[in-house]
Design an enzyme around this catalytic site. Structure first.
Site, PDB file in Angstrom:
ATOM      1  N   CYS A  38     -21.723  13.665  35.391  1.00 30.46           N
ATOM      2  CA  CYS A  38     -21.727  12.279  34.926  1.00 30.46           C
ATOM      3  C   CYS A  38     -20.413  12.004  34.194  1.00 30.46           C
ATOM      4  CB  CYS A  38     -22.919  12.036  34.000  1.00 30.46           C
ATOM      5  SG  CYS A  38     -23.085  10.337  33.439  1.00 30.46           S
ATOM      6  N   ASP A  74       0.830  -1.202   0.000  1.00 30.84           N
ATOM      7  CA  ASP A  74       0.000   0.000   0.000  1.00 30.84           C
ATOM      8  C   ASP A  74       0.864   1.252   0.000  1.00 30.84           C
ATOM      9  OD1 ASP A  74      -2.179  -1.627   0.059  1.00 30.84           O
ATOM     10  OD2 ASP A  74      -2.667  -1.292   2.161  1.00 30.84           O
ATOM     11  N   TYR A 108     -22.939  -8.355 -13.352  1.00 31.57           N
ATOM     12  CA  TYR A 108     -23.609  -9.634 -13.568  1.00 31.57           C
ATOM     13  C   TYR A 108     -24.421  -9.749 -14.863  1.00 31.57           C
ATOM     14  CZ  TYR A 108     -27.273  -6.875 -11.215  1.00 31.57           C
ATOM     15  OH  TYR A 108     -28.136  -5.887 -10.835  1.00 31.57           O
ATOM     16  N   GLU A 127     -26.361 -17.381  -9.685  1.00 33.05           N
ATOM     17  CA  GLU A 127     -25.501 -16.316  -9.175  1.00 33.05           C
ATOM     18  C   GLU A 127     -26.000 -15.906  -7.793  1.00 33.05           C
ATOM     19  OE1 GLU A 127     -26.118 -13.157 -11.920  1.00 33.05           O
ATOM     20  OE2 GLU A 127     -25.759 -14.421 -13.687  1.00 33.05           O
ATOM     21  N   GLU A 138     -23.953  -4.484  -9.243  1.00 26.87           N
ATOM     22  CA  GLU A 138     -24.381  -4.011  -7.939  1.00 26.87           C
ATOM     23  C   GLU A 138     -23.247  -3.241  -7.280  1.00 26.87           C
ATOM     24  OE1 GLU A 138     -28.123  -4.750  -5.741  1.00 26.87           O
ATOM     25  OE2 GLU A 138     -27.408  -5.165  -7.758  1.00 26.87           O
ATOM     26  N   LYS A 197     -34.985 -15.861  -2.496  1.00 24.84           N
ATOM     27  CA  LYS A 197     -34.572 -15.056  -1.345  1.00 24.84           C
ATOM     28  C   LYS A 197     -34.251 -15.955  -0.145  1.00 24.84           C
ATOM     29  CE  LYS A 197     -34.953 -11.095  -1.159  1.00 24.84           C
ATOM     30  NZ  LYS A 197     -35.121  -9.709  -1.476  1.00 24.84           N
ATOM     31  N   LYS A 217     -27.264 -13.187  -5.195  1.00 28.71           N
ATOM     32  CA  LYS A 217     -27.967 -11.903  -5.283  1.00 28.71           C
ATOM     33  C   LYS A 217     -27.379 -10.989  -4.207  1.00 28.71           C
ATOM     34  CE  LYS A 217     -32.627  -9.920  -5.407  1.00 28.71           C
ATOM     35  NZ  LYS A 217     -32.431  -8.876  -4.389  1.00 28.71           N
ATOM     36  N   ASP A 249     -26.719  -7.681  -1.976  1.00 35.48           N
ATOM     37  CA  ASP A 249     -27.614  -6.686  -1.381  1.00 35.48           C
ATOM     38  C   ASP A 249     -26.962  -5.314  -1.459  1.00 35.48           C
ATOM     39  OD1 ASP A 249     -29.851  -5.709  -0.171  1.00 35.48           O
ATOM     40  OD2 ASP A 249     -29.254  -6.244   1.858  1.00 35.48           O
ATOM     41  N   CYS A 279     -24.161   7.748  37.129  1.00 34.16           N
ATOM     42  CA  CYS A 279     -24.086   8.736  38.218  1.00 34.16           C
ATOM     43  C   CYS A 279     -25.298   8.722  39.136  1.00 34.16           C
ATOM     44  CB  CYS A 279     -23.882  10.135  37.641  1.00 34.16           C
ATOM     45  SG  CYS A 279     -25.309  10.745  36.696  1.00 34.16           S
ATOM     46  N   CYS A 325     -29.667   7.210  36.071  1.00 34.50           N
ATOM     47  CA  CYS A 325     -28.487   7.030  35.230  1.00 34.50           C
ATOM     48  C   CYS A 325     -27.608   5.915  35.811  1.00 34.50           C
ATOM     49  CB  CYS A 325     -27.699   8.335  35.147  1.00 34.50           C
ATOM     50  SG  CYS A 325     -26.123   8.163  34.254  1.00 34.50           S
ATOM     51  N   PHE A 375       2.253   1.848  -3.442  1.00 37.27           N
ATOM     52  CA  PHE A 375       1.160   2.267  -4.320  1.00 37.27           C
ATOM     53  C   PHE A 375       0.831   3.738  -4.084  1.00 37.27           C
ATOM     54  CE2 PHE A 375      -3.259   3.120  -5.239  1.00 37.27           C
ATOM     55  CZ  PHE A 375      -3.466   2.514  -6.467  1.00 37.27           C
ATOM     56  N   ASP A 376       0.710   4.129  -2.803  1.00 37.48           N
ATOM     57  CA  ASP A 376       0.383   5.517  -2.475  1.00 37.48           C
ATOM     58  C   ASP A 376       1.464   6.465  -2.971  1.00 37.48           C
ATOM     59  OD1 ASP A 376      -1.935   4.692  -1.278  1.00 37.48           O
ATOM     60  OD2 ASP A 376      -1.123   4.725   0.761  1.00 37.48           O
ATOM     61  N   ARG A 384     -30.694   2.466 -10.988  1.00 39.28           N
ATOM     62  CA  ARG A 384     -31.910   1.826 -11.477  1.00 39.28           C
ATOM     63  C   ARG A 384     -33.077   2.803 -11.533  1.00 39.28           C
ATOM     64  NH1 ARG A 384     -36.546  -0.503  -9.775  1.00 39.28           N
ATOM     65  NH2 ARG A 384     -37.307  -2.231 -11.012  1.00 39.28           N
ATOM     66  N   SER A 388     -37.434  -5.420 -12.520  1.00 43.49           N
ATOM     67  CA  SER A 388     -37.179  -6.191 -11.309  1.00 43.49           C
ATOM     68  C   SER A 388     -37.481  -7.660 -11.564  1.00 43.49           C
ATOM     69  CB  SER A 388     -38.032  -5.671 -10.156  1.00 43.49           C
ATOM     70  OG  SER A 388     -39.403  -5.717 -10.505  1.00 43.49           O
ATOM     71  N   LEU A 389     -36.900  -8.539 -10.738  1.00 41.46           N
ATOM     72  CA  LEU A 389     -37.110  -9.969 -10.875  1.00 41.46           C
ATOM     73  C   LEU A 389     -38.218 -10.436  -9.952  1.00 41.46           C
ATOM     74  CD1 LEU A 389     -33.420 -11.292 -10.917  1.00 41.46           C
ATOM     75  CD2 LEU A 389     -34.906 -10.802 -12.862  1.00 41.46           C
ATOM     76  N   CYS A 434     -29.786  11.406  30.692  1.00 38.11           N
ATOM     77  CA  CYS A 434     -29.260  11.787  31.999  1.00 38.11           C
ATOM     78  C   CYS A 434     -28.977  13.281  31.953  1.00 38.11           C
ATOM     79  CB  CYS A 434     -27.969  11.021  32.312  1.00 38.11           C
ATOM     80  SG  CYS A 434     -27.098  11.666  33.769  1.00 38.11           S
TER      81      CYS A 434
END
Length: 667
Positions: A429, A32, A223, A111, A171, A310, A113, A115, A408, A405, A35-36, A134, A81-82, A423
């Site tokens: 506190c 890293d 996909y 595949e 996605e 699902k 799905k 989220d 305290c 609380c 790369f930076d 979408r 939509s499916l 509180c």
């Protein structure tokens, strides 16, 4: 090609390869740090030699701070939509229906799905030209500037065999690790937590500042391909081709030659998905042949050649042993359920949030209850119900929200319009006091180099009891504590001294007034210009400030009505903190735009949207987010939102462009 141009080209090629190895192949070949270093070198060269600029350069992924609204774009191919299924019987129905309709052999592609947020990417001549959400399936938002910051999405394709023009869908995702990092950061600031990675990804993708999007490390999996000249007549083969062009195609995609293959895939991933780095909520099945897809066609809602299965939200049953309570820096008391350890979504769960007193009452919880715990799409487990049938005659006591609380002992209060208990003992506190100090030193406030453990020690040893005490610290005080040496003590004292130059709006944010976050603090600072004027402000004058409502105004007035808060602010002022806007900012203020209300829409070239908002306020104008009868002007950039344009024309609101606005305020 001269030496400079050759160096820039070589760095771009190198960095594109490193990005591909890291974000797509998950097989980095460079540290890293190195790369930076190479990225900084390229950024510097592009800055010094703009004549060699390239919008598809890896250095352009960081995102500028120019804000923009999103333009609505019509999809060339609707994003339908499916249909959802929730049982293997429904999957069998889909398979048999497809077999009857085709009346010939066929393959399915299975595949996961994911989220996340559906996205459609358009490429021309091997370059990303547009990214569209979408939306409603027919039209979506153009979020190209934000998508360009996602490193797993290629700006320029590899190889030479890709179509001249095509669309690829996928996605946008926020990995679990990044989701946890963001929520930990928000929790430290006592900001509302993201409920799940999908919400966080959606909120990120719709940020008006691409630099923020870049900082949140979104990911993407693709996909489906669409176009007039795709290389193959098979969905699976096209995805493999896209993989060779540099796209991140999930390696869990499988061909299924039979219904049993489908069931085996479902059974495997129903359990294995819990160990994935990103959230999933099901499986998608697609007919592999594009010819057969065209033959099967579409219903009004979606394709007949694809369906989603699902997963059920994972649930576990475990015993509730106790409820503990946490106190935040603003005094909010949050209940937490302590449970017998149980495995859930790949992790061991011992605690679950109960949110507030109303949730506890609604669940009718008793100590010893066997409760249903779910994660679903959420990283924070929650109790969703009680197994009442498991209760016995020896059932434990009913849980009632505490009255005092836990830190305290002060009686708790609950404002009429809120669900939370507080509180009120903010000056006595210990948890609140330390929380306020931790908030004050954060990078977005005073940026003082001290952590949680050091604050605990300083508080326990009596050196720091409020935020002003930090400025009374001396090196010799720190030497009396364990593990403090010359260098660490010097770093802290130097950091505290440097914080005296932090601008007024961040000082105001650092005070930790309830409901006064970064944006509100900036609005108050620019409207009142100094802490003294803010202290003297009444409800009426505060409510006149753009986006300041009654709840915020009440808290500000009550904060400065407390003599202890005023004394604290006076101490900070005596230590040299910035208690007013800088002279250079004040000198630019005028009443040129007094009484005028502006709405900003579109994209701009000379300043960011935030900068234009600041200018409007600096010159006495007001900003509004929506066009209404009270709007006087629209500062209109390129690609102004069509809805705002239509409403402006209907209401007769005057449009002025960037050049006209700048001439106006410079006159």
């Amino acid at each position: 090609m001269n030496e400079i141009e050759s160096k820039i080209t070589a760095l771009r090629t190198e960095l594109e390869q490193y990005n591909y190895e890291y974000y797509v192949l998950s097989a980095p070949t460079i540290s890293d740090r190195l790369f930076d270093a190479k990225m900084k070198e390229l950024q510097l060269l592009e800055e010094c030699y703009p004549e060699y600029g390239d919008p598809f350069s890896p250095a352009q992924r960081v995102g500028s701070d120019l804000s923009r609204s999103f333009v609505s774009v019509e999809h060339r191919y609707p994003m339908l939509s499916l249909g959802n299924t929730y049982s293997e019987d429904e999957v069998r129905d889909f398979y048999e229906r497809t077999a009857r309709t085709l009346n010939e052999p066929f393959e399915l592609v299975a595949e996961l799905k994911y989220d996340g947020i559906s996205i459609s990417l358009i490429y021309e001549e091997g370059h990303l030209v547009q990214a569209i959400t979408r939306g409603d399936g027919t039209r979506g938002d153009d979020v190209t500037a934000n998508v360009r910051t996602i490193r797993s999405i290629p700006l320029k394709l590899r190889g030479t065999n890709c179509p001249a023009q095509f669309e690829i869908r996928g996605e946008i995702l926020l990995p679990w690790a990044e989701f946890e990092r963001l929520n930990n950061e928000r929790e430290m600031q006592e900001e509302p937590l993201f409920a799940n990675p999908r919400n966080a990804a959606s909120g990120t993708l719709k940020q008006l500042n691409p630099a923020i999007v870049a900082s949140r490390r979104l990911d993407a999996c693709m996909y489906y391909l669409l176009g007039e000249s795709l290389p193959f007549d098979e969905h699976y083969a096209n995805l493999e081709a896209a993989r060779s062009w540099g796209f991140k195609i999930p390696d869990v995609i499988r061909k299924c030659l039979s219904l049993q293959d489908v069931f085996d895939y479902i059974a495997h991933w129903n359990g294995a998905r819990k160990n994935l780095p990103v959230a999933t909520d099901g499986i998608v099945l697609k007919v592999n042949s594009l010819r057969q897809q065209r033959f099967l066609g579409f219903t009004a809602k979606g394709p007949r050649w694809a369906i989603s299965y699902k997963f059920q939200a994972e649930q576990a049953v475990t015993r509730l042993n106790a409820v503990s309570y946490q106190v935040g820096r603003t005094g909010v008391v949050t209940p937490v359920a302590n449970l017998d350890p149980v495995r859930l979504s790949g992790t061991t769960v011992k605690r679950a949030t109960l949110h507030n007193a109303d949730i506890i009452a609604g669940l009718d919880l008793h100590i010893g209850d066997y409760v249903f715990v779910e994660k679903g799409g959420e990283i924070i487990p929650k109790i969703t119900g009680v197994n009442v049938d498991a209760r016995t005659i020896l059932m434990g006591e009913k849980i009632a929200f505490i009255k005092k609380c836990p830190e305290c002992g002060t009686p708790l209060v609950r404002p009429e319009d809120e669900t939370a208990y507080y509180c009120p003992n903010e000056w006595g506190c210990a948890t609140q006091i330390k929380g306020k100090i931790e908030h004050f030193v954060t990078r977005r406030a005073m940026d003082i180099n001290i952590g949680h453990e050091s604050i605990e020690v300083l508080y326990r040893e009596g050196y720091v009891h409020n935020i002003a005490d930090l400025y009374a610290l001396r090196k010799v005080d720190l030497f009396n504590l364990e593990r403090w040496a010359e260098k660490s003590a010097g770093n802290l004292i130097g950091s505290i001294e440097a914080s005296k130059q932090v601008p007024f709006e961040r000082v105001l944010y650092g005070l930790g007034i309830r409901y006064v976050g970064e944006t509100v603090a900036k609005r108050l600072a620019y409207a009142c210009t100094s802490m003294e004027k803010l202290e003297q402000a009444d409800m009426e004058s505060l409510l006149a400030i753009d986006e300041i409502g009654e709840r915020i105004a009440k808290r500000v007035v009550s904060y400065f009505a407390d003599e202890r808060n005023r004394a604290l602010v006076n101490r900070l002022k005596a230590y040299g903190l910035q208690m007013s806007l800088r002279e250079d900012v004040l000198s630019e203020r005028s009443d040129k735009l007094k009484g005028a209300t502006f709405v900003i829409s579109g994209t701009f070239t000379q300043h960011s949207r935030d900068e234009y908002r600041a200018m409007i306020e600096r010159y006495g104008g007001k900003n509004a987010s929506a066009v209404s009868g009270n709007t006087d002007y629209i500062l209109a950039g390129e690609n102004m939102g069509p809805a705002k344009l239509e409403k402006a024309q209907k209401l007769g609101v005057k449009l002025i462009n960037e050049e006209e606005f700048l001439k106006w305020i410079e006159a």
